[in-house]
Design an enzyme around this catalytic site. Structure first.
Site, PDB file in Angstrom:
ATOM      1  N   GLU A   1      29.585 -22.243  14.442  1.00  0.00           N
ATOM      2  CA  GLU A   1      29.722 -21.161  13.471  1.00  0.00           C
ATOM      3  C   GLU A   1      29.412 -21.747  12.104  1.00  0.00           C
ATOM      4  O   GLU A   1      29.551 -22.949  11.895  1.00  0.00           O
ATOM      5  CB  GLU A   1      31.158 -20.619  13.484  1.00  0.00           C
ATOM      6  CG  GLU A   1      32.176 -21.417  12.651  1.00  0.00           C
ATOM      7  CD  GLU A   1      32.435 -22.826  13.136  1.00  0.00           C
ATOM      8  OE1 GLU A   1      32.235 -23.092  14.331  1.00  0.00           O
ATOM      9  OE2 GLU A   1      32.837 -23.676  12.307  1.00  0.00           O
TER      10      GLU A   1
ATOM     11  N   LYS B   1      29.745 -33.090   6.366  1.00  0.00           N
ATOM     12  CA  LYS B   1      29.820 -32.391   7.652  1.00  0.00           C
ATOM     13  C   LYS B   1      29.141 -33.145   8.789  1.00  0.00           C
ATOM     14  O   LYS B   1      29.569 -33.087   9.933  1.00  0.00           O
ATOM     15  CB  LYS B   1      29.210 -30.996   7.518  1.00  0.00           C
ATOM     16  CG  LYS B   1      30.016 -30.111   6.585  1.00  0.00           C
ATOM     17  CD  LYS B   1      30.311 -28.771   7.200  1.00  0.00           C
ATOM     18  CE  LYS B   1      31.407 -28.054   6.440  1.00  0.00           C
ATOM     19  NZ  LYS B   1      31.021 -27.743   5.049  1.00  0.00           N
TER      20      LYS B   1
ATOM     21  N   SER C   1      32.436 -34.214  -1.837  1.00  0.00           N
ATOM     22  CA  SER C   1      32.097 -33.859  -0.456  1.00  0.00           C
ATOM     23  C   SER C   1      30.638 -33.503  -0.230  1.00  0.00           C
ATOM     24  O   SER C   1      30.133 -33.649   0.878  1.00  0.00           O
ATOM     25  CB  SER C   1      32.994 -32.699   0.013  1.00  0.00           C
ATOM     26  OG  SER C   1      32.900 -31.608  -0.883  1.00  0.00           O
TER      27      SER C   1
HETATM   28  C1  PLP Z   1      31.962 -27.085   4.154  1.00  0.00           C
HETATM   29  C2  PLP Z   1      32.185 -27.820   2.912  1.00  0.00           C
HETATM   30  C3  PLP Z   1      33.483 -27.988   2.370  1.00  0.00           C
HETATM   31  C4  PLP Z   1      34.706 -27.351   2.962  1.00  0.00           C
HETATM   32  O1  PLP Z   1      35.023 -27.746   4.249  1.00  0.00           O
HETATM   33  P1  PLP Z   1      36.256 -28.710   4.555  1.00  0.00           P
HETATM   34  O2  PLP Z   1      36.400 -28.623   6.025  1.00  0.00           O
HETATM   35  O3  PLP Z   1      37.429 -28.193   3.806  1.00  0.00           O
HETATM   36  O4  PLP Z   1      35.874 -30.063   4.099  1.00  0.00           O
HETATM   37  C5  PLP Z   1      33.638 -28.759   1.236  1.00  0.00           C
HETATM   38  N1  PLP Z   1      32.571 -29.326   0.616  1.00  0.00           N
HETATM   39  C6  PLP Z   1      31.314 -29.181   1.100  1.00  0.00           C
HETATM   40  C7  PLP Z   1      30.185 -29.828   0.363  1.00  0.00           C
HETATM   41  C8  PLP Z   1      31.073 -28.429   2.255  1.00  0.00           C
HETATM   42  O5  PLP Z   1      29.833 -28.285   2.709  1.00  0.00           O
END
Ligand code: PLP
Length: 433
Positions: free
Chosen positions: A122, A100, A395
């Site tokens: 948000e 993020k 992610s």
């Molecule tokens: C917020 C988040 C997501 C989902 O958000 P996307 O916009 O779909 O990437 C996925 N993995 C993690 C670790 C997150 O914090």
């Protein structure tokens, strides 16, 4: 399927000037926001190719976030599955623990240049809120984060983190008191305070230019991977330069767009997005907007959303708060329609089993969101050959999720005198002879 499927993907140019990805995207906002959105579009158009802006962005990603994030060969996983070589793009190693922050830095740099001293955001699980509060502290910007009151209760460590970083957290009591209500409230704040306020959206949703802008900032993930993969594959004596498949989880879709977008011209690489199938795609308890939703307008753009026959947004469910959103970025709806990306579901149970497997097999505690992507890679990998490969976008890290996992496993990790590892029913790692 659309006839654009036959368009050469190396000429993929999306969105158009009005922010449309085919029939999706666009800008559906009230009169009061039209001016703010136009201002943002102008600012982004001015800076997106500005060498000084891009140099600062790169500097921040390197020195504050710790990029490039490594690509890691999950050797034990690959051996145990007996199929494709599995690689992980380690976004979990970024400062604040997820992808993020890449996007938040880009938008905060725009806020500074536009002379907006106040930032709003948000947040659902609190990950985007923490990333935003972090950058606001670094740049000396005022930060207000809207969060559903249900989420405030469920995610108290992240609420405290935001406060430590100097942000104001506003609990939202309307609707289901979760992410979509927080988004509505942030939009309302923006309408009232457009002159001094920049709204940092956390995913590839919202009105144009957000889906394109957030994608562009997150594309650093895929660009790095394209550079990193040839030597990683060569180490395993694999002749291909790029993986056979790239897999990412899809909530709003920003980590997926970030890794997919630079790969679009690489037509031999399958792009696979994993949505939260919750208790099953046909259970009614899931967040699979692309697989079980239909076209509609939500949060300023046309996309696939989960709605009832009257167009009311339906309740969503997922074990992972970050995937629990009733819409999805419009570009994913388009990539699905033209057949360039495929979307599949992984249930809560499958994600949890993959979470435990990755902890024990590689020494990596993944976010529950990322566990969905990894779970599908395990399924698909088994059906492939050892000279084939899959790149998973990891992610985020899972520290934020250990309370949830403990509850679901029925374990009390504070009171037990000795712990030699949890017993996990049905985890693939338990099937060893
Ligand atoms: C917020 C988040 C997501 C989902 O958000 P996307 O916009 O779909 O990437 C996925 N993995 C993690 C670790 C997150 O914090």
């Amino acid at each position: 399927m659309h006839n654009l499927q036959r368009t050469r993907m190396n000429s993929y140019q999306q969105p158009d000037a009005s922010g449309h990805f085919g029939p999706y995207g666009g800008s559906f906002v009230s009169e009061t926001l039209t001016h703010a959105i136009a201002q943002l579009r102008e600012a982004y158009a001015r800076y997106q190719n500005d060498p000084e802006f891009l140099a600062e962005f790169e500097y921040e990603l390197k020195h504050f976030v710790g990029r490039p994030s490594p690509v890691y060969h999950a050797a034990r996983t690959s051996r145990e599955l007996g199929g494709a070589q599995i690689y992980l793009k380690r976004e979990d190693l970024n400062h604040t623990g997820a992808h993020k922050i890449n996007n938040v830095i880009g938008q905060a740099m725009l806020a500074k240049r536009m002379g907006k001293p106040r930032v709003i955001a948000e947040t659902g699980a609190g990950q985007h809120g923490v990333a935003t509060a972090t950058i606001c502290a670094r740049y000396g910007l005022e930060c207000v984060v809207y969060m559903g009151s249900e989420d405030v209760k469920r995610q108290s460590p992240n609420v405290f983190r935001m406060k430590l970083l100097g942000a104001t957290v506003v609990p939202v009591e309307s609707g289901s008191k979760t992410l979509k209500d927080a988004l509505n409230e942030a939009m309302r704040d923006w309408v009232a305070n457009v002159d001094n306020t920049f709204y940092i959206i956390g995913t590839v949703a919202g009105p144009h230019p957000y889906p394109m802008m957030v994608r562009d900032f997150q594309s650093v993930i895929g660009k790095e991977a394209i550079e990193q993969m040839p030597s990683m594959l060569a180490d395993q004596k694999i002749a291909a330069q790029q993986p056979d498949a790239v897999i990412a989880c899809v909530g709003g879709g920003s980590n997926a767009m970030g890794i997919f977008h630079p790969y679009i011209p690489f037509e031999k690489t399958r792009l696979i997005g994993v949505e939260a199938a919750g208790e099953g795609l046909d259970s009614g308890k899931h967040s699979a907007s692309l697989q079980r939703g239909s076209s509609g307008v939500l949060h300023g753009n046309r996309t696939f959303i989960l709605q009832d026959a009257n167009g009311q947004i339906t309740e969503t469910h997922s074990i992972s708060a970050g995937l629990d959103y009733p819409g999805v970025g419009p570009e994913h709806a388009w990539l699905q329609e033209i057949g360039r990306a495929e979307y599949v579901g992984i249930t809560d149970q499958e994600a949890l089993a993959a979470f435990h497997f990755l902890c024990r097999t590689e020494g990596i505690i993944p976010a529950l969101e990322s566990s969905h992507a990894f779970a599908y890679a395990m399924k698909l990998g088994k059906t492939m050959r050892p000279d084939q490969s899959i790149l998973v976008n990891l992610s985020g890290r899972g520290d934020k999720d250990i309370g949830t996992v403990a509850d679901l496993s029925g374990e009390d990790f504070y009171d037990r005198p000795s712990m030699r590892g949890l017993t996990v029913k049905g985890a693939p790692g338990d099937a060893k002879p």
